[in-house]
Design an enzyme around this catalytic site. Structure first.
Site, PDB file in Angstrom:
ATOM      1  N   SER A   1       0.972  -1.146   0.002  1.00 37.16           N
ATOM      2  CA  SER A   1      -0.040  -0.014   0.080  1.00 37.16           C
ATOM      3  C   SER A   1       1.000   1.220   0.068  1.00 37.16           C
ATOM      4  CB  SER A   1      -1.059   0.012   1.368  1.00 37.16           C
ATOM      5  OG  SER A   1      -1.525   1.345   1.544  1.00 37.16           O
TER       6      SER A   1
ATOM      7  N   TYR B   1      -1.682  -0.233  10.356  1.00 36.35           N
ATOM      8  CA  TYR B   1      -1.930  -0.620   9.145  1.00 36.35           C
ATOM      9  C   TYR B   1      -0.483  -0.222   8.302  1.00 36.35           C
ATOM     10  CZ  TYR B   1      -3.918  -1.266   4.431  1.00 36.35           C
ATOM     11  OH  TYR B   1      -3.927  -1.440   2.959  1.00 36.35           O
TER      12      TYR B   1
END
Length: 246
Positions: free
Chosen positions: A132, A143
């Site tokens: 990501s 995350y």
């Protein structure tokens, strides 16, 4: 016909990637927790095989890889796509934190550990880890931490396997249209990521950011970290990041 495992294949980027690969002559091994949905998708794709898998379970990972290898005796690709997100604050509960680490980091490591001996024996193979942009710019708490770690792990594995015939690529999506971003009109769809993954399987590269416009943002954040701190001050904890499905 090449055999490729795709995790998180029941929806989003994983599903679109599996569909694209199957249309282009790949035997896709679909992995996700939702068995009924997985079977329905497999029924629509030529040659696809559904293997319900909880990637948090090491035994399930071993069974997945064994099933894939049993199809033709070889394994040509692995797409580590399964991922979960959540509240970005450092104050998130332990359960949420541990869940993200289990799926976003430990599962890809365990899957690579399971497939590398097979690929070494055949002197070929391709691994694509779906990271990501949040793994380049820290704005999403744990995350981001898992995606930063996946980036480092991908670099390490690529260097470890240099000269073995095994390619290792990191594909880093930015904001992509889907359930994770329902209030962001005009975003590119998961097809742009699926195309990057397919290309990386065929011709491995070090790292691919999609859409390409994020390269500038990452370069700017790395070149001017104080500016990035000001831009994101007080905002990061309000963000959520969800990519893929178990």
């Amino acid at each position: 016909m090449p055999v490729v495992i795709v995790t998180g294949a029941s929806s989003g980027i994983g599903r679109v990637t599996a569909e694209r690969l199957a249309r282009n002559g790949v035997t896709v091994v679909l992995a996700a927790r939702r068995a009924e949905k997985l079977e329905a998708i497999a029924a629509e794709l030529p040659g696809a095989v559904a293997v319900p898998t909880d990637v948090r379970d090491p035994a399930a990972i071993e069974a997945l890889v064994s099933r894939a290898v049993a199809l033709t005796g070889r394994l040509d690709g692995l797409v580590n796509n399964a991922g979960v997100g959540g509240v970005a604050s450092v104050l998130a509960d332990d359960d949420a934190i541990e869940g993200m680490i289990q799926v976003n980091l430990l599962a890809p490591i365990r899957l690579m550990r399971a497939v590398v001996p097979v690929m070494r024996a055949q002197n070929s193979g391709a691994i694509v880890n779906v990271g990501s942009i949040a793994g380049e710019v820290g704005i999403s708490g744990v995350y981001s931490a898992t995606k930063f770690a996946l980036r480092g792990m991908t670099d390490s594995v690529r260097r470890e396997l240099a000269g073995t015939g095994i390619g290792v690529t990191l594909v880093e999506p930015g904001y992509i249209a889907g359930d994770a971003n329902p209030n962001r009109p005009g975003l590119p769809g998961p097809e742009i990521v699926a195309a990057a993954v397919e290309k990386a399987l065929r011709r491995p590269r070090r790292r691919v950011m999609v859409p390409a416009k994020y390269r500038f943002a990452v370069l700017a954040a790395n070149a001017f970290p104080a500016l990035a701190d000001r831009m994101y001050a007080g905002k990061a904890a309000g963000k959520t990041s969800v990519k893929g499905r178990l």
